[in-house]
Design a protein around this motif. Sequence first.
Motif, PDB file in Angstrom:
ATOM      1  N   PHE A  88      -9.024 -26.168   7.146  1.00  0.00           N
ATOM      2  CA  PHE A  88      -9.764 -27.072   8.024  1.00  0.00           C
ATOM      3  C   PHE A  88      -9.393 -26.852   9.491  1.00  0.00           C
ATOM      4  CE2 PHE A  88     -10.268 -30.331   4.372  1.00  0.00           C
ATOM      5  CZ  PHE A  88     -11.494 -29.791   4.010  1.00  0.00           C
ATOM      6  N   VAL A  89      -8.152 -26.541   9.756  1.00  0.00           N
ATOM      7  CA  VAL A  89      -7.729 -26.227  11.127  1.00  0.00           C
ATOM      8  C   VAL A  89      -8.333 -24.891  11.563  1.00  0.00           C
ATOM      9  CG1 VAL A  89      -5.737 -25.638  12.581  1.00  0.00           C
ATOM     10  CG2 VAL A  89      -5.615 -27.603  11.012  1.00  0.00           C
ATOM     11  N   ALA A  90      -8.324 -23.916  10.664  1.00  0.00           N
ATOM     12  CA  ALA A  90      -8.812 -22.570  11.001  1.00  0.00           C
ATOM     13  C   ALA A  90     -10.298 -22.539  11.336  1.00  0.00           C
ATOM     14  CB  ALA A  90      -8.517 -21.611   9.854  1.00  0.00           C
ATOM     15  N   VAL A  91     -11.096 -23.400  10.724  1.00  0.00           N
ATOM     16  CA  VAL A  91     -12.536 -23.372  10.987  1.00  0.00           C
ATOM     17  C   VAL A  91     -12.926 -24.236  12.195  1.00  0.00           C
ATOM     18  CG1 VAL A  91     -13.098 -22.820   8.592  1.00  0.00           C
ATOM     19  CG2 VAL A  91     -13.114 -25.221   9.340  1.00  0.00           C
ATOM     20  N   PHE A  92     -11.982 -24.988  12.732  1.00  0.00           N
ATOM     21  CA  PHE A  92     -12.286 -25.857  13.865  1.00  0.00           C
ATOM     22  C   PHE A  92     -12.865 -25.120  15.069  1.00  0.00           C
ATOM     23  CE2 PHE A  92     -11.044 -28.412  17.618  1.00  0.00           C
ATOM     24  CZ  PHE A  92     -11.842 -29.517  17.366  1.00  0.00           C
ATOM     25  N   PRO A  93     -12.372 -23.933  15.427  1.00  0.00           N
ATOM     26  CA  PRO A  93     -12.994 -23.234  16.561  1.00  0.00           C
ATOM     27  C   PRO A  93     -14.495 -22.985  16.365  1.00  0.00           C
ATOM     28  CG  PRO A  93     -10.884 -22.246  16.063  1.00  0.00           C
ATOM     29  CD  PRO A  93     -11.178 -23.226  14.941  1.00  0.00           C
ATOM     30  N   GLY A  94     -14.926 -22.797  15.144  1.00  0.00           N
ATOM     31  CA  GLY A  94     -16.353 -22.643  14.881  1.00  0.00           C
ATOM     32  C   GLY A  94     -17.120 -23.914  15.202  1.00  0.00           C
ATOM     33  N   VAL A  96     -16.199 -26.154  17.420  1.00  0.00           N
ATOM     34  CA  VAL A  96     -16.210 -26.251  18.883  1.00  0.00           C
ATOM     35  C   VAL A  96     -17.275 -25.319  19.448  1.00  0.00           C
ATOM     36  CG1 VAL A  96     -14.876 -25.838  20.992  1.00  0.00           C
ATOM     37  CG2 VAL A  96     -13.789 -26.964  19.023  1.00  0.00           C
ATOM     38  N   HIS A  97     -17.333 -24.103  18.936  1.00  0.00           N
ATOM     39  CA  HIS A  97     -18.337 -23.132  19.381  1.00  0.00           C
ATOM     40  C   HIS A  97     -19.754 -23.678  19.186  1.00  0.00           C
ATOM     41  CE1 HIS A  97     -20.496 -19.360  19.896  1.00  0.00           C
ATOM     42  NE2 HIS A  97     -21.035 -19.548  18.702  1.00  0.00           N
ATOM     43  N   GLN A  98     -19.995 -24.252  18.039  1.00  0.00           N
ATOM     44  CA  GLN A  98     -21.328 -24.793  17.768  1.00  0.00           C
ATOM     45  C   GLN A  98     -21.659 -25.928  18.728  1.00  0.00           C
ATOM     46  OE1 GLN A  98     -21.933 -26.782  14.070  1.00  0.00           O
ATOM     47  NE2 GLN A  98     -24.146 -26.606  14.228  1.00  0.00           N
ATOM     48  N   TRP A  99     -20.707 -26.802  18.990  1.00  0.00           N
ATOM     49  CA  TRP A  99     -20.940 -27.900  19.916  1.00  0.00           C
ATOM     50  C   TRP A  99     -21.203 -27.370  21.324  1.00  0.00           C
ATOM     51  CZ3 TRP A  99     -17.069 -29.588  23.617  1.00  0.00           C
ATOM     52  CH2 TRP A  99     -17.512 -30.662  24.411  1.00  0.00           C
ATOM     53  N   ARG A 100     -20.373 -26.415  21.763  1.00  0.00           N
ATOM     54  CA  ARG A 100     -20.515 -25.886  23.121  1.00  0.00           C
ATOM     55  C   ARG A 100     -21.829 -25.137  23.324  1.00  0.00           C
ATOM     56  NH1 ARG A 100     -16.181 -22.464  25.263  1.00  0.00           N
ATOM     57  NH2 ARG A 100     -17.091 -23.066  27.244  1.00  0.00           N
ATOM     58  N   THR A 101     -22.288 -24.432  22.289  1.00  0.00           N
ATOM     59  CA  THR A 101     -23.527 -23.670  22.428  1.00  0.00           C
ATOM     60  C   THR A 101     -24.765 -24.519  22.148  1.00  0.00           C
ATOM     61  OG1 THR A 101     -23.412 -22.886  20.135  1.00  0.00           O
ATOM     62  CG2 THR A 101     -22.432 -21.473  21.858  1.00  0.00           C
ATOM     63  N   GLY A 102     -24.580 -25.680  21.539  1.00  0.00           N
ATOM     64  CA  GLY A 102     -25.701 -26.584  21.283  1.00  0.00           C
ATOM     65  C   GLY A 102     -26.686 -26.076  20.249  1.00  0.00           C
ATOM     66  N   ARG A 103     -26.227 -25.245  19.331  1.00  0.00           N
ATOM     67  CA  ARG A 103     -27.123 -24.674  18.330  1.00  0.00           C
ATOM     68  C   ARG A 103     -27.056 -25.468  17.039  1.00  0.00           C
ATOM     69  NH1 ARG A 103     -26.853 -18.558  18.257  1.00  0.00           N
ATOM     70  NH2 ARG A 103     -28.828 -18.868  17.197  1.00  0.00           N
ATOM     71  N   ALA A 104     -28.213 -25.693  16.459  1.00  0.00           N
ATOM     72  CA  ALA A 104     -28.310 -26.465  15.222  1.00  0.00           C
ATOM     73  C   ALA A 104     -27.862 -25.635  14.028  1.00  0.00           C
ATOM     74  CB  ALA A 104     -29.743 -26.939  15.014  1.00  0.00           C
ATOM     75  N   ALA A 105     -27.259 -26.314  13.078  1.00  0.00           N
ATOM     76  CA  ALA A 105     -26.879 -25.737  11.788  1.00  0.00           C
ATOM     77  C   ALA A 105     -27.168 -26.806  10.743  1.00  0.00           C
ATOM     78  CB  ALA A 105     -25.416 -25.333  11.787  1.00  0.00           C
ATOM     79  N   LEU A 116     -19.787 -35.381  17.307  1.00  0.00           N
ATOM     80  CA  LEU A 116     -19.081 -36.248  16.364  1.00  0.00           C
ATOM     81  C   LEU A 116     -18.420 -35.435  15.249  1.00  0.00           C
ATOM     82  CD1 LEU A 116     -21.547 -39.258  16.158  1.00  0.00           C
ATOM     83  CD2 LEU A 116     -19.356 -39.131  17.376  1.00  0.00           C
ATOM     84  N   ARG A 117     -19.022 -34.315  14.890  1.00  0.00           N
ATOM     85  CA  ARG A 117     -18.449 -33.454  13.849  1.00  0.00           C
ATOM     86  C   ARG A 117     -17.058 -32.970  14.232  1.00  0.00           C
ATOM     87  NH1 ARG A 117     -15.920 -31.003  10.909  1.00  0.00           N
ATOM     88  NH2 ARG A 117     -16.486 -29.433   9.394  1.00  0.00           N
ATOM     89  N   LEU A 118     -16.816 -32.790  15.527  1.00  0.00           N
ATOM     90  CA  LEU A 118     -15.495 -32.355  15.983  1.00  0.00           C
ATOM     91  C   LEU A 118     -14.407 -33.336  15.545  1.00  0.00           C
ATOM     92  CD1 LEU A 118     -16.338 -31.227  19.632  1.00  0.00           C
ATOM     93  CD2 LEU A 118     -16.111 -29.790  17.592  1.00  0.00           C
ATOM     94  N   PHE A 119     -14.722 -34.617  15.565  1.00  0.00           N
ATOM     95  CA  PHE A 119     -13.740 -35.644  15.232  1.00  0.00           C
ATOM     96  C   PHE A 119     -13.540 -35.808  13.725  1.00  0.00           C
ATOM     97  CE2 PHE A 119     -15.233 -36.520  19.472  1.00  0.00           C
ATOM     98  CZ  PHE A 119     -14.028 -36.666  20.140  1.00  0.00           C
ATOM     99  N   LEU A 120     -14.387 -35.190  12.944  1.00  0.00           N
ATOM    100  CA  LEU A 120     -14.227 -35.243  11.493  1.00  0.00           C
ATOM    101  C   LEU A 120     -13.076 -34.358  11.020  1.00  0.00           C
ATOM    102  CD1 LEU A 120     -15.298 -36.233   8.772  1.00  0.00           C
ATOM    103  CD2 LEU A 120     -16.922 -34.331   8.813  1.00  0.00           C
ATOM    104  N   GLN A 121     -12.718 -33.372  11.812  1.00  0.00           N
ATOM    105  CA  GLN A 121     -11.699 -32.423  11.377  1.00  0.00           C
ATOM    106  C   GLN A 121     -10.337 -33.079  11.169  1.00  0.00           C
ATOM    107  OE1 GLN A 121     -13.707 -30.083  10.920  1.00  0.00           O
ATOM    108  NE2 GLN A 121     -12.366 -28.611   9.990  1.00  0.00           N
ATOM    109  N   VAL A 122      -9.963 -34.008  12.007  1.00  0.00           N
ATOM    110  CA  VAL A 122      -8.664 -34.674  11.861  1.00  0.00           C
ATOM    111  C   VAL A 122      -8.590 -35.445  10.540  1.00  0.00           C
ATOM    112  CG1 VAL A 122      -7.107 -36.411  12.830  1.00  0.00           C
ATOM    113  CG2 VAL A 122      -8.155 -34.700  14.320  1.00  0.00           C
ATOM    114  N   PRO A 123      -9.578 -36.282  10.214  1.00  0.00           N
ATOM    115  CA  PRO A 123      -9.496 -36.960   8.908  1.00  0.00           C
ATOM    116  C   PRO A 123      -9.562 -35.993   7.721  1.00  0.00           C
ATOM    117  CG  PRO A 123     -11.273 -37.906  10.237  1.00  0.00           C
ATOM    118  CD  PRO A 123     -10.660 -36.805  11.042  1.00  0.00           C
ATOM    119  N   LEU A 124     -10.257 -34.880   7.868  1.00  0.00           N
ATOM    120  CA  LEU A 124     -10.286 -33.903   6.777  1.00  0.00           C
ATOM    121  C   LEU A 124      -8.895 -33.313   6.532  1.00  0.00           C
ATOM    122  CD1 LEU A 124     -13.622 -31.968   7.442  1.00  0.00           C
ATOM    123  CD2 LEU A 124     -13.109 -33.478   5.503  1.00  0.00           C
ATOM    124  N   VAL A 125      -8.209 -32.967   7.602  1.00  0.00           N
ATOM    125  CA  VAL A 125      -6.850 -32.435   7.473  1.00  0.00           C
ATOM    126  C   VAL A 125      -5.935 -33.500   6.854  1.00  0.00           C
ATOM    127  CG1 VAL A 125      -4.814 -31.638   8.752  1.00  0.00           C
ATOM    128  CG2 VAL A 125      -7.090 -30.740   9.323  1.00  0.00           C
TER     129      VAL A 125
END
Length: 135
Positions: A88-94, A96-105, A116-125
């Motif tokens: 979960f920590v390792a995929v966090f940069p992805g 951040v990248h998605q948020w910064r580029t504003g691209r939908a997935a 908001l998805r960025l803040f989900l990583q802490v509870p997942l860990v």
Amino acid sequence: MPHRRGLTVRSVARGALAALLVGAGVSHVTWGRRGYRIVVPSWATRLLRTDKDAIVVASGAVEVILGVALVALPRERSRIGAAIAAFFVAVFPGNVHQWRTGRAAPGLQTDRARFLRLFLQVPLVAWAWWATRER
């Protein structure tokens, strides 16, 4: 015969975590595969010397393996939990990248959802760590 303690909050949390991982992993290698390529930063392809599709498939395979291992290997539960938390920590940069580029997935069509998805990583860990510890 080993003694079974029955269902506990932790065991339910582990099962839910395993299901989440397997479901996410399957989506990475099937219906969501194309959309998840957007999340992979270009620097990751250079670092790993592969393409975005291979990274998406590999991450999906890792998710499935971790989810299955969490259920199938109870004696290794704490190590698997640490591996899940690290994943979960390792995929966090992805994320951040998605948020910064504003691209939908898949599931993240708006800037707000991506933020908001960025803040989900802490509870997942925390979930992975807590659910795989005995006490």
